[in-house]
Each structure stands twice: as C-alpha cells, then as structure tokens.
Design an enzyme around this catalytic site. Structure first.
Site, PDB file in Angstrom:
ATOM      1  N   PRO A  28      -3.902  -0.368 -14.581  1.00  0.00           N
ATOM      2  CA  PRO A  28      -4.147  -0.932 -13.251  1.00  0.00           C
ATOM      3  C   PRO A  28      -5.556  -1.496 -13.182  1.00  0.00           C
ATOM      4  O   PRO A  28      -6.480  -0.985 -13.832  1.00  0.00           O
ATOM      5  CB  PRO A  28      -3.997   0.279 -12.324  1.00  0.00           C
ATOM      6  CG  PRO A  28      -4.326   1.453 -13.189  1.00  0.00           C
ATOM      7  CD  PRO A  28      -3.811   1.104 -14.561  1.00  0.00           C
ATOM      8  N   LYS A  29      -5.731  -2.544 -12.443  1.00  0.00           N
ATOM      9  CA  LYS A  29      -7.065  -3.099 -12.207  1.00  0.00           C
ATOM     10  C   LYS A  29      -7.615  -2.406 -10.955  1.00  0.00           C
ATOM     11  O   LYS A  29      -7.378  -2.846  -9.830  1.00  0.00           O
ATOM     12  CB  LYS A  29      -7.005  -4.616 -12.028  1.00  0.00           C
ATOM     13  CG  LYS A  29      -8.367  -5.284 -12.017  1.00  0.00           C
ATOM     14  CD  LYS A  29      -8.205  -6.809 -11.982  1.00  0.00           C
ATOM     15  CE  LYS A  29      -9.564  -7.492 -12.049  1.00  0.00           C
ATOM     16  NZ  LYS A  29     -10.406  -7.174 -10.880  1.00  0.00           N
ATOM     17  N   VAL A  30      -8.313  -1.329 -11.188  1.00  0.00           N
ATOM     18  CA  VAL A  30      -8.817  -0.516 -10.082  1.00  0.00           C
ATOM     19  C   VAL A  30      -9.855  -1.315  -9.295  1.00  0.00           C
ATOM     20  O   VAL A  30     -10.735  -1.964  -9.873  1.00  0.00           O
ATOM     21  CB  VAL A  30      -9.428   0.796 -10.618  1.00  0.00           C
ATOM     22  CG1 VAL A  30     -10.015   1.622  -9.483  1.00  0.00           C
ATOM     23  CG2 VAL A  30      -8.362   1.587 -11.359  1.00  0.00           C
TER      24      VAL A  30
END
Length: 586
Positions: free
Chosen positions: A146-148
């Site tokens: 995930p692209k936090v």
C-alpha cells in the site's frame, strides 16, 4: 491475506440535440480512460502573450502549493489535482518553449537541514491500467505494497542506536526531526543490528482504526505532517504516530530477504507486502486497500521490483524499479470546453459545463452541472477555465471551484433567468424549445407512455408535429411513420399510448400538465373533481388547505387561471378526457 411571468423569452436556447436535458440527471459518461495529451497538435491555440499569461499563472499557483506543502507542511490541494496541474504545466511548456517556466524549488522554513545518507527517490505515477500493464511487462519478480499516506522520512541507526530522522525535503536534504523521533513509541530507539550505519526509509503516518479510504483520507496526512512540523510533540500526537518502513536501501538483495530482516529489526511489513504478476492482481489489491478497513490512510499502491540497483546509484528522482498506481481520484482538474444553459420544465436554468474528458474515481467525466444559475454566475465559468471537480456521494460530479480562470473570457449566449418561470414556454417558439420539450417529457412520464423518451419527443418537434403540448393527440399512423426512426411497430405503440392517455383519470392529467402541489391536494377534493371546479376556487381557499399555505396557494391559483392552461383544458374537453368540462371564465 487475500483481498477478499409569462412574457416571451428573448434568448434562443441551445438546441436540445446538442445537450439534452437528461444531462442534468446523468452528468457523466463512463467510457474507456483517455490517454494523456502529449502531441503538439493538442496544444492550445494561443498567441505568445496569452500563452505567457496562462503558463505564468499556473506556475505561480503550483509555486504556492509547493511552498505550503514543503515549507509549511500544509496541503492546499489534493494530490490528484496537483499532479494534473503539473502535467498541464509541462504540456503547456512543451507547446510554448519560449514562454515556458517552472516553479522554483520551495525554500525550507528552517535552515537546519541535513543530508540524507541515501537520496529519497520518489515514485513515478502510473496513470491508468494500460500504463500499469506496460510497467508489469517490463519488470520481473514484482511485489506490491500500500502507498501509505503520511510524511516520508529517513531513519539512521548507528551501531544499533537511533542516530537521526530526516524529513524528505527535496530528496537530498531535509529537516532534522530526530527530537520528535525519540518521543514516538512506534520508532525503535535501538535495533538488534550493530553495523556502523543502517538506513531505513519509510512513512510517518497517523494511526486510524478500520479506516476505509474510499470514504476519504480523514485528513490523516495533514495531522501527521502538522505534528511533525510542530515545535513540541504532545503525548497524544506521539502515541498517534507510527512508521511504515517501505525500503532498506542497503538491505538484503532480494525483497523477501529484506522483509524477514526488517521483521527482525522490529519493523514488520510482511502482512502488507504481496507478490503479483498480473494487472488483475494489482487491480484487486488496489481495490482492497481502497475499500477495506486499514490502520492507516493510503493514496494508492506501490509496485516494486524485488532487486534494485545498489544504493550508491540512487538519485533524488523517480527510479525505474518502482512505481505508484494511485487510488481513483476523488478530485480532479478539468478544462472547460463549453457551457450550456438548458431551461427546465419549471423555468429553472441549471448551467451544464462541458469539460475535456477527465478521470474521476475511474470514471470519465464529460459534463457536470454548475448547480444553480446563481452559482454559475458567481464562479463565472467560461471555456478554458480549469475547474476542480469531486464526486458527490461517489456518483455525481460536482464543481468545487475555479482553480485557474482562462485569460480570455469567452462570451456565451447566457439567457436571462427573468424570462422564464413555471408558466412560460407552453409552445416551442424561439427561446422556448428546452422548456417546452421538458414539459412534453414530464407529460409523457406522468401518463406512463412507453417508448416515448426524450429523443422521441425531440424527433416529433423536429418533424414539425408538435406545435403545442397536446398536438400528439391528433397524429395519424402515416404522420408518425414519416418521422425518421419511427416504423410501423413503433408508430402502433405510440398510437396505443395516445389512446390510453384519453382514458387516464383527471388527477393523472393534472399532474401531467404540471399542476403545482398536486400531491398535497386532499384526497376528498379529487372525488368527482373537474377543471372548472378547481379553477373556480380562490387563492385563499387553496391556501387554507393543510400543507398548501400562501406560496403554494398563489402558485395553484396562477396555474389554473393561466391562459395557456385554460386552452389546454379546452382541448382536452374536446377530446372527451374525463374531468375537463368547460372552464369558468372562458
């Protein structure tokens, strides 16, 4: 884990075949995503002075956004809008190289910057599924995370002890956030590794519980950024911040090995890291992190190749071995192509703005309502303007504001709202086509006509067969079949509609004609009701009915005494429709 006044209007309305009134209800079209314009043939048709003005204004706007984000740690605009603005500026610069300009690198709010031991590279953005497919085809042994959505940092450990934490800054130098790092429990002050220097890169994020990104970011990044930019970190802020380590530049060569080693250091991200091979898998995980509960906000997914070049080769620019596929844009920047001013059945003008195809939540937006005529007027939307759009209720596109007005203000055929009202346009004279056809559609709907939608009413009008709202009652089979698109079967179906309409009750007909507050009239008044009986009632008598009141009573009185309505009631009387006897006052 699997991702489980009825005065003649003086302005001719836009022809309905160019912009149907249904656009007010269906304001977007779902079509395959459009490719980005990079060809010079797509360049704006500007003279150099206009190009210079447009490019300068957009560059200045981006400069303000950059200063707020990088210097003040405050985001003035959504990522998707910012990315589009950058793309637009790059395109304009390419089109007009002599007038090209770019925002200056933002100055840091503090001079206390230190160098990153290894540059922070950033990520290239993959715009659509096609670009994701191409990227997957060009790489092997691909993993996904995930692209936090937080603030990027570099952690430096020396001989197992936390030495420093550096904000991303420009990728080469950033601010010293070590003091804050020592107060955040989620950041380990010591790790089981005694090498001279160990460098980790990751994201400081704000902890959330069961957060679903599709519902919005909950300002998580803003809270994380604000906390880190503060002089003093409160206990609550420190407890609410956490770290997602997304890279170990000098770590083990292969990503599975790095995951195991990171877990041993106390930074376990294996639960959020998955090997993929296909676009469908990437799409599935993207949806998972967008629509399923997570402990952090995300703004997309990151695709990365397991093996990367040595850290000594890294630069402060997007590398080839990793890329981001952002979540469907909740907001977007759209360029105005045209503005239409359709008039509805009751005389309301709700401007509809045509924009260049714009992706919003994976949908392609082409038209959007401005809301009321007054709102369009206050925004003064014109062709060439850059608008910021969002989805209301995840379905209907909505204009938030004008990000960049066009330098040249195009003149538009703007109708006068005072020319239209509930009792105007009972005939399709110039300036009245929109409202008249809206009345016809309403009538057909209330009388439950089959196969008689907007396009069919338009075809009758264009064939000259609809001089008034009830002209269809006398049409013959031959006349209908002479209309393009109407054959024998369709003509018979329409004639069946017309015959059945004569048998409809008085209440249905009054609703079809557009009688105001028809559903508020007490049931007992409909028993044996006639048009003449209704018309004989005074406004005061209408006002005294429960739920009607003065405003609605006045509207009812005006409607029932309207000359156009009286003429229609007379025609219905001649056709033998129940309830339409001779109206008083004729």
């Amino acid at each position: 884990m699997e991702p489980s006044k009825p005065k003649p209007p003086k302005n001719q309305a836009r022809p309905r075949h160019l912009l149907p009134l249904a656009a007010l209800l269906l304001l977007f079209t779902i079509t395959p995503p459009a490719k980005a314009n990079t060809n010079t043939k797509d360049c704006p048709n500007w003279k150099p002075p206009q190009a210079e003005q447009q490019i300068t204004r957009l560059s200045q706007k981006i400069q303000r956004w950059d200063n707020a984000f990088y210097r003040d740690h405050h985001s003035l605009v959504e990522d998707a809008v910012y990315d589009q603005a950058r793309t637009t500026l790059s395109h304009w610069n390419h089109c007009f190289p002599n007038e090209a300009r770019n925002p200056k690198p933002p100055r840091q709010s503090s001079n206390r910057t230190i160098a990153h031991p290894i540059p922070q590279t950033g990520l290239q953005k993959l715009r659509d599924p096609q670009s994701v497919t191409r990227w997957l085809e060009q790489h092997k042994d691909i993993w996904l995370q995930p692209k936090v959505d937080g603030v990027a940092v570099t952690l430096v450990y020396r001989q197992g002890k936390l030495h420093s934490m550096i904000s991303r800054g420009d990728g080469l130098r950033g601010q010293d956030w070590t003091r804050h790092a020592r107060r955040i429990p989620a950041i380990h002050k010591t790790i089981p590794d005694n090498r001279q220097q160990l460098v980790l890169q990751g994201e400081i994020y704000w902890r959330l519980q069961n957060h679903i990104q599709a519902g919005g970011g909950d300002n998580a990044r803003g809270r994380a950024s604000g906390a880190m930019a503060s002089n003093t970190l409160s206990d609550e802020q420190a407890q609410s911040l956490a770290l997602f380590v997304w890279d170990w530049p000098n770590g083990p060569e292969q990503l599975p090995q790095r995951l195991r080693a990171l877990k041993a250091l106390g930074y376990d991200i294996s639960t959020y890291t998955h090997r993929i091979k296909t676009l469908d898998e990437a799409r599935q995980w993207r949806q998972h992190f967008y629509r399923q509960p997570q402990p952090f906000a995300t703004d997309g997914i990151v695709l990365k190749q397991s093996r990367r070049p040595a850290a000594e080769q890294w630069q402060a620019e997007p590398p080839h071995w990793s890329a981001a596929w952002k979540h469907p844009a909740a907001t977007a920047l759209a360029t105005v192509v045209d503005v239409a001013f359709p008039v509805g059945r009751t005389g309301n003008i709700v401007p509809v703005v045509e924009v260049e195809p714009t992706l919003l939540d994976d949908r392609e937006i082409r038209r959007v309502s401005s809301g009321s005529f007054q709102r369009w007027h206050s925004l003064d939307i014109r062709p060439g303007d850059q608008l910021r759009l969002k989805l209301a209720g995840q379905t209907i596109p909505q204009i938030l504001d004008v990000v960049l007005p066009a330098v040249d203000r195009v003149k538009l055929p703007v109708p006068d709202p005072d020319d239209y009202g509930p009792l105007t346009c009972w005939h399709p004279q110039p300036g009245c086509v929109d409202q008249f056809l809206a009345r016809a559609e309403w009538l057909g709907d209330k009388l439950e006509f089959r196969g008689m939608g907007e396009a069919r009413w338009l075809s009758l009008y264009e064939a000259g067969l609809l001089p008034d709202l009830l002209a269809w009652t006398s049409l013959t089979r031959e006349e209908l079949m002479a209309v393009p698109g109407i054959g024998e079967k369709r003509a018979d179906k329409l004639l069946a509609n017309f015959r059945q309409a004569r048998e409809r009750d008085f209440r249905s007909w009054m609703a079809a004609l557009g009688m105001p507050s028809v559903n508020l009239v007490p049931e007992e008044l409909w028993n044996d009701a006639t048009f003449s009986g209704f018309a004989a009632r005074s406004e005061l008598e209408w006002q005294q009915l429960s739920g009607i009141g003065s405003g609605r009573g006045e509207d009812l009185g005006s409607f029932l005494k309207s000359e156009d309505v009286l003429m229609l009631s007379k025609k219905l009387e001649e056709s033998g429709v129940s309830g339409f006897d001779a109206a008083m006052g004729e």
